[in-house]
Design a protein around this motif. Structure first.
Motif, PDB file in Angstrom:
ATOM      1  N   PHE A  37      -0.404  -1.643  -8.325  1.00 44.23           N
ATOM      2  CA  PHE A  37      -0.211  -3.067  -8.568  1.00 44.23           C
ATOM      3  C   PHE A  37       0.211  -3.862  -7.333  1.00 44.23           C
ATOM      4  CE2 PHE A  37       1.120  -1.147 -12.768  1.00 44.23           C
ATOM      5  CZ  PHE A  37      -0.028  -1.495 -13.458  1.00 44.23           C
ATOM      6  N   GLY A  38       0.570  -3.190  -6.243  1.00 40.78           N
ATOM      7  CA  GLY A  38       1.185  -3.876  -5.113  1.00 40.78           C
ATOM      8  C   GLY A  38       2.655  -4.091  -5.433  1.00 40.78           C
ATOM      9  N   SER A  39       3.439  -4.471  -4.438  1.00 35.21           N
ATOM     10  CA  SER A  39       4.895  -4.585  -4.634  1.00 35.21           C
ATOM     11  C   SER A  39       5.271  -5.607  -5.697  1.00 35.21           C
ATOM     12  CB  SER A  39       5.584  -4.943  -3.320  1.00 35.21           C
ATOM     13  OG  SER A  39       5.475  -3.867  -2.434  1.00 35.21           O
ATOM     14  N   SER A  40       4.747  -6.821  -5.598  1.00 35.91           N
ATOM     15  CA  SER A  40       5.137  -7.844  -6.573  1.00 35.91           C
ATOM     16  C   SER A  40       4.591  -7.519  -7.957  1.00 35.91           C
ATOM     17  CB  SER A  40       4.708  -9.243  -6.131  1.00 35.91           C
ATOM     18  OG  SER A  40       3.309  -9.342  -6.063  1.00 35.91           O
ATOM     19  N   GLY A  41       3.392  -6.980  -8.041  1.00 31.14           N
ATOM     20  CA  GLY A  41       2.839  -6.573  -9.330  1.00 31.14           C
ATOM     21  C   GLY A  41       3.640  -5.443  -9.954  1.00 31.14           C
ATOM     22  N   ALA A  42       4.142  -4.520  -9.115  1.00 29.97           N
ATOM     23  CA  ALA A  42       4.968  -3.424  -9.615  1.00 29.97           C
ATOM     24  C   ALA A  42       6.260  -3.969 -10.214  1.00 29.97           C
ATOM     25  CB  ALA A  42       5.275  -2.436  -8.490  1.00 29.97           C
ATOM     26  N   LEU A  43       6.860  -4.949  -9.547  1.00 27.32           N
ATOM     27  CA  LEU A  43       8.094  -5.544 -10.069  1.00 27.32           C
ATOM     28  C   LEU A  43       7.823  -6.288 -11.372  1.00 27.32           C
ATOM     29  CD1 LEU A  43       9.692  -6.825  -6.745  1.00 27.32           C
ATOM     30  CD2 LEU A  43      10.105  -4.665  -7.943  1.00 27.32           C
ATOM     31  N   ASN A  44       6.684  -6.966 -11.461  1.00 24.33           N
ATOM     32  CA  ASN A  44       6.304  -7.634 -12.713  1.00 24.33           C
ATOM     33  C   ASN A  44       6.073  -6.618 -13.820  1.00 24.33           C
ATOM     34  OD1 ASN A  44       6.436 -10.256 -11.741  1.00 24.33           O
ATOM     35  ND2 ASN A  44       4.288 -10.310 -11.161  1.00 24.33           N
ATOM     36  N   ALA A  45       5.431  -5.504 -13.491  1.00 21.88           N
ATOM     37  CA  ALA A  45       5.188  -4.458 -14.493  1.00 21.88           C
ATOM     38  C   ALA A  45       6.515  -3.903 -14.998  1.00 21.88           C
ATOM     39  CB  ALA A  45       4.329  -3.347 -13.906  1.00 21.88           C
ATOM     40  N   LEU A  46       7.466  -3.681 -14.104  1.00 27.47           N
ATOM     41  CA  LEU A  46       8.769  -3.166 -14.532  1.00 27.47           C
ATOM     42  C   LEU A  46       9.481  -4.157 -15.454  1.00 27.47           C
ATOM     43  CD1 LEU A  46       9.888  -1.548 -11.176  1.00 27.47           C
ATOM     44  CD2 LEU A  46       9.412  -0.337 -13.324  1.00 27.47           C
ATOM     45  N   ARG A  47       9.376  -5.458 -15.158  1.00 23.48           N
ATOM     46  CA  ARG A  47       9.962  -6.459 -16.054  1.00 23.48           C
ATOM     47  C   ARG A  47       9.285  -6.406 -17.418  1.00 23.48           C
ATOM     48  NH1 ARG A  47       9.467 -11.981 -14.133  1.00 23.48           N
ATOM     49  NH2 ARG A  47       8.059 -11.198 -12.569  1.00 23.48           N
ATOM     50  N   LEU A  48       7.966  -6.250 -17.421  1.00 23.92           N
ATOM     51  CA  LEU A  48       7.228  -6.143 -18.678  1.00 23.92           C
ATOM     52  C   LEU A  48       7.684  -4.928 -19.474  1.00 23.92           C
ATOM     53  CD1 LEU A  48       4.879  -6.995 -20.581  1.00 23.92           C
ATOM     54  CD2 LEU A  48       3.391  -5.568 -19.149  1.00 23.92           C
ATOM     55  N   TYR A  49       7.819  -3.784 -18.802  1.00 26.39           N
ATOM     56  CA  TYR A  49       8.230  -2.564 -19.498  1.00 26.39           C
ATOM     57  C   TYR A  49       9.634  -2.703 -20.090  1.00 26.39           C
ATOM     58  CZ  TYR A  49       4.287  -0.694 -16.798  1.00 26.39           C
ATOM     59  OH  TYR A  49       3.053  -0.476 -16.232  1.00 26.39           O
ATOM     60  N   ALA A  50      10.518  -3.415 -19.392  1.00 20.79           N
ATOM     61  CA  ALA A  50      11.858  -3.658 -19.939  1.00 20.79           C
ATOM     62  C   ALA A  50      11.769  -4.588 -21.152  1.00 20.79           C
ATOM     63  CB  ALA A  50      12.767  -4.246 -18.861  1.00 20.79           C
ATOM     64  N   ASP A 134       6.133 -14.276 -20.725  1.00 22.06           N
ATOM     65  CA  ASP A 134       6.553 -15.277 -19.760  1.00 22.06           C
ATOM     66  C   ASP A 134       6.663 -14.685 -18.365  1.00 22.06           C
ATOM     67  OD1 ASP A 134       8.759 -13.692 -20.059  1.00 22.06           O
ATOM     68  OD2 ASP A 134      10.172 -15.332 -20.421  1.00 22.06           O
ATOM     69  N   LEU A 135       5.944 -13.594 -18.113  1.00 24.23           N
ATOM     70  CA  LEU A 135       6.034 -12.913 -16.832  1.00 24.23           C
ATOM     71  C   LEU A 135       5.064 -13.456 -15.809  1.00 24.23           C
ATOM     72  CD1 LEU A 135       6.472  -9.251 -18.022  1.00 24.23           C
ATOM     73  CD2 LEU A 135       8.211 -10.857 -17.291  1.00 24.23           C
ATOM     74  N   GLY A 136       4.362 -14.506 -16.130  1.00 21.49           N
ATOM     75  CA  GLY A 136       3.437 -15.077 -15.157  1.00 21.49           C
ATOM     76  C   GLY A 136       2.010 -14.664 -15.445  1.00 21.49           C
ATOM     77  N   ASP A 137       1.183 -14.844 -14.464  1.00 21.09           N
ATOM     78  CA  ASP A 137      -0.244 -14.579 -14.570  1.00 21.09           C
ATOM     79  C   ASP A 137      -0.495 -13.093 -14.790  1.00 21.09           C
ATOM     80  OD1 ASP A 137      -2.967 -14.379 -14.275  1.00 21.09           O
ATOM     81  OD2 ASP A 137      -3.040 -15.394 -12.333  1.00 21.09           O
ATOM     82  N   PRO A 138      -1.190 -12.708 -15.894  1.00 20.49           N
ATOM     83  CA  PRO A 138      -1.452 -11.299 -16.157  1.00 20.49           C
ATOM     84  C   PRO A 138      -2.261 -10.640 -15.055  1.00 20.49           C
ATOM     85  CG  PRO A 138      -2.111 -12.650 -18.034  1.00 20.49           C
ATOM     86  CD  PRO A 138      -1.690 -13.568 -16.950  1.00 20.49           C
ATOM     87  N   SER A 139      -3.013 -11.412 -14.290  1.00 23.22           N
ATOM     88  CA  SER A 139      -3.797 -10.801 -13.212  1.00 23.22           C
ATOM     89  C   SER A 139      -2.898 -10.235 -12.126  1.00 23.22           C
ATOM     90  CB  SER A 139      -4.776 -11.813 -12.614  1.00 23.22           C
ATOM     91  OG  SER A 139      -4.062 -12.867 -11.994  1.00 23.22           O
ATOM     92  N   ASP A 140      -1.621 -10.648 -12.110  1.00 23.70           N
ATOM     93  CA  ASP A 140      -0.674 -10.094 -11.154  1.00 23.70           C
ATOM     94  C   ASP A 140      -0.423  -8.614 -11.416  1.00 23.70           C
ATOM     95  OD1 ASP A 140      -0.386 -12.557  -9.987  1.00 23.70           O
ATOM     96  OD2 ASP A 140       1.492 -13.025 -11.023  1.00 23.70           O
ATOM     97  N   LEU A 141      -0.750  -8.142 -12.635  1.00 23.83           N
ATOM     98  CA  LEU A 141      -0.499  -6.757 -12.998  1.00 23.83           C
ATOM     99  C   LEU A 141      -1.710  -5.869 -12.785  1.00 23.83           C
ATOM    100  CD1 LEU A 141       1.534  -7.232 -16.283  1.00 23.83           C
ATOM    101  CD2 LEU A 141       2.389  -6.821 -14.000  1.00 23.83           C
ATOM    102  N   THR A 142      -2.795  -6.401 -12.285  1.00 22.92           N
ATOM    103  CA  THR A 142      -3.960  -5.566 -12.046  1.00 22.92           C
ATOM    104  C   THR A 142      -3.923  -5.051 -10.635  1.00 22.92           C
ATOM    105  OG1 THR A 142      -5.292  -7.458 -11.385  1.00 22.92           O
ATOM    106  CG2 THR A 142      -5.396  -6.779 -13.713  1.00 22.92           C
ATOM    107  N   GLY A 143      -4.605  -3.956 -10.435  1.00 24.68           N
ATOM    108  CA  GLY A 143      -4.613  -3.314  -9.122  1.00 24.68           C
ATOM    109  C   GLY A 143      -5.495  -4.046  -8.145  1.00 24.68           C
ATOM    110  N   PRO A 144      -5.440  -3.651  -6.875  1.00 25.20           N
ATOM    111  CA  PRO A 144      -6.247  -4.283  -5.850  1.00 25.20           C
ATOM    112  C   PRO A 144      -7.727  -4.110  -6.145  1.00 25.20           C
ATOM    113  CG  PRO A 144      -4.766  -2.590  -4.927  1.00 25.20           C
ATOM    114  CD  PRO A 144      -4.597  -2.595  -6.397  1.00 25.20           C
TER     115      PRO A 144
END
Length: 146
Positions: A37-50, A134-144
């Motif tokens: 996911f890249g660094s920011s996407g990884a942090l967004n994914a972790l927020r989603l998982y929480a 409310d985690l932002g754009d879902p495309s932020d969670l996709t891989g490169p």
């Protein structure tokens, strides 16, 4: 006492203990998240998982530290180095937008020493991941490159 997630469920993974195997798996998961996911996407994914109740806030913080601690070189080659096959319980998600998150659920159940089948019985992947967030754009969670 276990604190509930915003979803109202007890998290599947409440802590990452000092055990060697748990820490190693958590570091592999951090590399997987960063490489996928890249660094920011990884942090967004972790927020989603929480938010979904997969991990506790404490685990999110620990994993956030791990993701932030990885150097750019350590994450750039990781996506191909992590076994990308899913267990049979999750095979139906292969090739879907949920595949990458299903791989995270596999890491979570491994660290928590839980049965993946048991976790799946109490988790609805499709509803949880496709619902409003409310985690932002879902495309932020996709891989490169996706």
């Amino acid at each position: 006492m276990m604190s509930q997630s915003p979803s109202g469920r007890d998290p599947h993974l409440t802590e990452i203990q000092g055990e060697g195997a748990e820490r190693i798996t958590a570091l592999k998961w951090a590399r997987y998240l960063s490489g996928t996911f890249g660094s920011s996407g990884a942090l967004n994914a972790l927020r989603l998982y929480a938010e979904l109740g997969w991990i506790s806030e404490g685990v999110r913080q620990t994993m956030t530290d791990y993701v932030r601690g990885l150097s750019g070189g350590a994450t750039s080659t990781v996506a191909g180095s992590v076994d990308d096959d899913l267990p049979k319980e999750l095979e139906s998600l292969a090739g879907t937008p949920f595949h990458q998150h299903a791989k995270s659920l596999e890491f979570i159940t491994t660290i928590a020493n839980e049965s993946l089948s048991h976790v799946l019985a109490s988790t609805t992947l499709g509803e949880d991941l496709s619902g409003p967030s409310d985690l932002g754009d879902p495309s932020d969670l996709t891989g490169p490159g996706e």
